[in-house]
Design a protein around this motif. Structure first.
Motif, PDB file in Angstrom:
ATOM      1  N   VAL A 142      -2.006  48.165 -16.766  1.00 49.03           N
ATOM      2  CA  VAL A 142      -3.004  48.287 -17.823  1.00 49.03           C
ATOM      3  C   VAL A 142      -2.976  47.068 -18.733  1.00 49.03           C
ATOM      4  CG1 VAL A 142      -3.649  49.591 -19.875  1.00 49.03           C
ATOM      5  CG2 VAL A 142      -3.069  50.803 -17.765  1.00 49.03           C
ATOM      6  N   VAL A 143      -1.787  46.603 -19.094  1.00 47.59           N
ATOM      7  CA  VAL A 143      -1.695  45.412 -19.942  1.00 47.59           C
ATOM      8  C   VAL A 143      -2.303  44.203 -19.235  1.00 47.59           C
ATOM      9  CG1 VAL A 143      -0.086  43.766 -20.978  1.00 47.59           C
ATOM     10  CG2 VAL A 143       0.267  46.228 -21.291  1.00 47.59           C
ATOM     11  N   ALA A 144      -2.030  44.049 -17.945  1.00 47.49           N
ATOM     12  CA  ALA A 144      -2.633  42.944 -17.197  1.00 47.49           C
ATOM     13  C   ALA A 144      -4.150  43.078 -17.156  1.00 47.49           C
ATOM     14  CB  ALA A 144      -2.068  42.911 -15.777  1.00 47.49           C
ATOM     15  N   LEU A 145      -4.654  44.299 -17.033  1.00 48.61           N
ATOM     16  CA  LEU A 145      -6.100  44.527 -17.069  1.00 48.61           C
ATOM     17  C   LEU A 145      -6.685  44.105 -18.411  1.00 48.61           C
ATOM     18  CD1 LEU A 145      -8.750  45.900 -15.979  1.00 48.61           C
ATOM     19  CD2 LEU A 145      -7.906  48.001 -17.038  1.00 48.61           C
ATOM     20  N   LEU A 146      -6.046  44.501 -19.493  1.00 47.87           N
ATOM     21  CA  LEU A 146      -6.547  44.174 -20.823  1.00 47.87           C
ATOM     22  C   LEU A 146      -6.496  42.674 -21.097  1.00 47.87           C
ATOM     23  CD1 LEU A 146      -4.911  47.119 -22.821  1.00 47.87           C
ATOM     24  CD2 LEU A 146      -7.326  46.859 -22.219  1.00 47.87           C
ATOM     25  N   GLU A 147      -5.512  42.019 -20.521  1.00 44.42           N
ATOM     26  CA  GLU A 147      -5.374  40.574 -20.728  1.00 44.42           C
ATOM     27  C   GLU A 147      -6.117  39.758 -19.669  1.00 44.42           C
ATOM     28  OE1 GLU A 147      -1.048  40.510 -23.015  1.00 44.42           O
ATOM     29  OE2 GLU A 147      -1.123  40.071 -20.870  1.00 44.42           O
ATOM     30  N   LYS A 148      -6.864  40.458 -18.808  1.00 40.83           N
ATOM     31  CA  LYS A 148      -7.685  39.816 -17.775  1.00 40.83           C
ATOM     32  C   LYS A 148      -6.854  38.964 -16.813  1.00 40.83           C
ATOM     33  CE  LYS A 148     -11.774  39.751 -20.739  1.00 40.83           C
ATOM     34  NZ  LYS A 148     -12.239  41.057 -20.233  1.00 40.83           N
ATOM     35  N   ARG A 149      -5.643  39.418 -16.525  1.00 41.21           N
ATOM     36  CA  ARG A 149      -4.809  38.794 -15.492  1.00 41.21           C
ATOM     37  C   ARG A 149      -5.010  39.595 -14.204  1.00 41.21           C
ATOM     38  NH1 ARG A 149       0.241  39.637 -16.419  1.00 41.21           N
ATOM     39  NH2 ARG A 149       0.111  40.942 -18.284  1.00 41.21           N
ATOM     40  N   THR A 150      -6.053  39.224 -13.477  1.00 45.87           N
ATOM     41  CA  THR A 150      -6.522  40.038 -12.357  1.00 45.87           C
ATOM     42  C   THR A 150      -5.469  40.220 -11.276  1.00 45.87           C
ATOM     43  OG1 THR A 150      -8.783  39.315 -12.762  1.00 45.87           O
ATOM     44  CG2 THR A 150      -8.299  40.263 -10.606  1.00 45.87           C
ATOM     45  N   VAL A 155      -1.641  43.780  -8.348  1.00 44.34           N
ATOM     46  CA  VAL A 155      -0.299  43.966  -7.787  1.00 44.34           C
ATOM     47  C   VAL A 155       0.379  45.197  -8.386  1.00 44.34           C
ATOM     48  CG1 VAL A 155       2.027  42.989  -7.666  1.00 44.34           C
ATOM     49  CG2 VAL A 155       0.031  41.548  -7.180  1.00 44.34           C
ATOM     50  N   TRP A 156       0.364  45.298  -9.716  1.00 37.39           N
ATOM     51  CA  TRP A 156       1.038  46.428 -10.358  1.00 37.39           C
ATOM     52  C   TRP A 156       0.339  47.738 -10.040  1.00 37.39           C
ATOM     53  CZ3 TRP A 156       5.535  44.925 -10.988  1.00 37.39           C
ATOM     54  CH2 TRP A 156       5.879  43.743 -11.628  1.00 37.39           C
ATOM     55  N   ALA A 157      -0.993  47.728 -10.005  1.00 40.16           N
ATOM     56  CA  ALA A 157      -1.718  48.961  -9.681  1.00 40.16           C
ATOM     57  C   ALA A 157      -1.462  49.377  -8.236  1.00 40.16           C
ATOM     58  CB  ALA A 157      -3.208  48.774  -9.927  1.00 40.16           C
ATOM     59  N   ALA A 158      -1.500  48.432  -7.319  1.00 41.02           N
ATOM     60  CA  ALA A 158      -1.260  48.750  -5.908  1.00 41.02           C
ATOM     61  C   ALA A 158       0.158  49.272  -5.692  1.00 41.02           C
ATOM     62  CB  ALA A 158      -1.507  47.519  -5.046  1.00 41.02           C
TER      63      ALA A 158
END
Length: 460
Positions: A142-150, A155-158
């Protein structure tokens, strides 16, 4: 703090065969590079030296990480400390992001509120469960999503798909959220999530279970999810989501610690898949605040709160400058008071959840009954086959092969050498429990230890 609570609960015989005993057996077998079987999950005539395979229950490849840790420290307490570390790691992720976006004071307050949240406490206070891996993974995703680090978000979601088969639906929703800024990555997760769930349910689990194909879809009351009802009775879903009222209480308790600000964030949709399978299941334990089921919703709720606080807007005004000033004042008050409310609520709520044990003097002094249980465990030698009461099981699995005592077939023991019974366990204060003890005695078992309603029997 988490480790202290979890280990002390274990020492006080508050852990159970379900789930710490089972995961201890999984870890033991994985550490010795054998199939992840759990003899404690055996029932009746199915009693065997191995027991059912992990992948016949849940598809959780990430539990392979238990092998090296348990090999280094072959004790169930290792699992409890690992779980504490995983949850604490997720607290760091949430708090750090909050500090970056809202400032140190507000970010730390929200991080503290999450650390003390009731859902997290229920996980720490309930044995060990693979859901512990979900908390840091979903927080980082979620943090990567919010920071737009696609790339990091994907990777974390998968990686959530390695934890449990029902995470495929959450990954699908995550893909929908990612689609706006990264359409290709969003499509990948939207396909990968449901595909992983389908493969788990229709191929992997049926292959490893004796119940046959689609077992987790056909019996939601015993399978651990409501996926069966979702597939076979979709018209019942609206009613299942709101009745009985305990389900509404659960939703209220998820949003209330965030001052309902989490509901203003798009991130809250990540909670929908978990609530959907829980509320459509036939098992009442899934509906309320008990056990570990709400833990994965906590990082979602508090990260959603952070996004909502940061993005808050005021009503339109004709004068742009005046509107900006109103917005600044409103945002300042929200940033100041909402995190403080969240922290205060979580702290006060501790009184009704597991962390409250730490402030009770009796929690630190073993009772006479606990001392008797400890002596009974020491009576049982290593490398024997034991049938035991649930609260005794986690204390035996490191050294012995342990079975559920209530699952023993009538008048037979199937090679079980020792029996450990806690007569204060409610299961053995019934006619069925009393009759079982009599049957075991008639099978030739002799008392080896008896003290304070704790009985150890051995077959000569």
């Amino acid at each position: 703090m988490y480790s202290l609570l979890a280990v002390r609960l274990h020492q006080a015989f508050e852990t159970r065969g379900y789930d710490l005993g089972i995961f201890g057996q999984y870890a033991k077998h994985l550490a010795h590079l054998t199939a992840p079987d759990a003899p404690y999950r055996s029932k009746g005539a199915d009693l065997s030296a191995s027991g059912p395979n992990l992948f016949g229950d849940h598809v959780s490849p990430i539990l392979g990480l238990l092998a090296p840790l348990y090999r280094l420290a072959p004790h169930v307490e290792t699992l409890l400390v690992l779980q504490a570390a995983l949850v604490a790691g997720s607290v760091f992720v949430v708090a750090q992001y909050g500090c970056r976006r809202l400032g140190v004071r507000s970010g730390a307050a929200i991080g503290g509120a999450y650390a003390l949240s009731w859902g997290v406490q229920q996980l720490i206070g309930f044995d060990f469960h693979e859901v512990a891996f979900e908390l840091p993974l979903i927080a980082m995703a979620v943090v990567a999503l919010l920071e737009k680090r696609t790339r990091a978000a994907v990777v974390w979601a998968a990686a959530l798909l390695l934890v449990k088969e029902d995470m495929g639906l959450t990954v699908f929703v995550f893909g929908l959220l990612l689609y706006r800024d990264a359409p290709r990555a969003g499509r990948v997760l939207c396909v990968l999530g449901p595909m992983a769930t389908a493969v788990s349910l229709f191929i992997v689990i049926p292959h490893f279970t004796a119940a046959g194909a689609h077992a987790r879809l056909t019996d939601s009351s015993t399978s651990g999810s409501g996926l069966g009802d979702l597939a076979t009775h979709p018209w019942q879903i609206p009613g299942d989501l709101v009745w009985p009222p305990v389900k509404l209480v659960t939703v209220l308790m998820i949003l209330l610690p965030t001052a309902f600000l989490a509901a203003r964030s798009r991130l809250i949709v990540l909670a929908v898949p978990t609530l959907l399978w829980r509320f459509t299941a036939d098992t009442p334990n899934y509906w309320g605040l008990s056990f570990h089921y709400s833990a994965v919703l906590m990082p979602i709720a508090f990260l959603a709160m952070i996004e909502a606080v940061e993005a808050i807007e005021t009503v339109e005004a004709a004068d742009v400058l005046a509107a900006a000033q109103v917005m600044d004042r409103t945002r300042s008050k929200l940033i100041r008071y909402a995190p403080a409310f969240a922290l205060t609520f979580s702290f006060v709520a501790c009184a009704g959840f597991p962390l409250s044990h730490l402030g009770r003097p009796a929690f630190w002094s073993p009772s006479r009954h606990v001392k008797a249980l400890q002596a009974a465990v020491r009576t049982v030698p290593r490398n024997v086959r034991v049938a035991a009461s649930s609260h005794v099981v986690p204390h035996l699995v490191d050294a012995d092969t342990v079975y559920p005592l209530l699952a023993l077939p009538p008048l037979q023991t199937f090679g079980v050498d020792w029996v450990v019974v806690d007569m204060q366990d409610g299961d053995f204060q019934t006619l069925k429990g009393t009759a079982l003890i009599q049957e075991i005695r008639q099978a030739g078992f002799q008392p080896a230890f008896s003290q304070d309603d704790v009985l150890v029997l051995v077959h000569p």
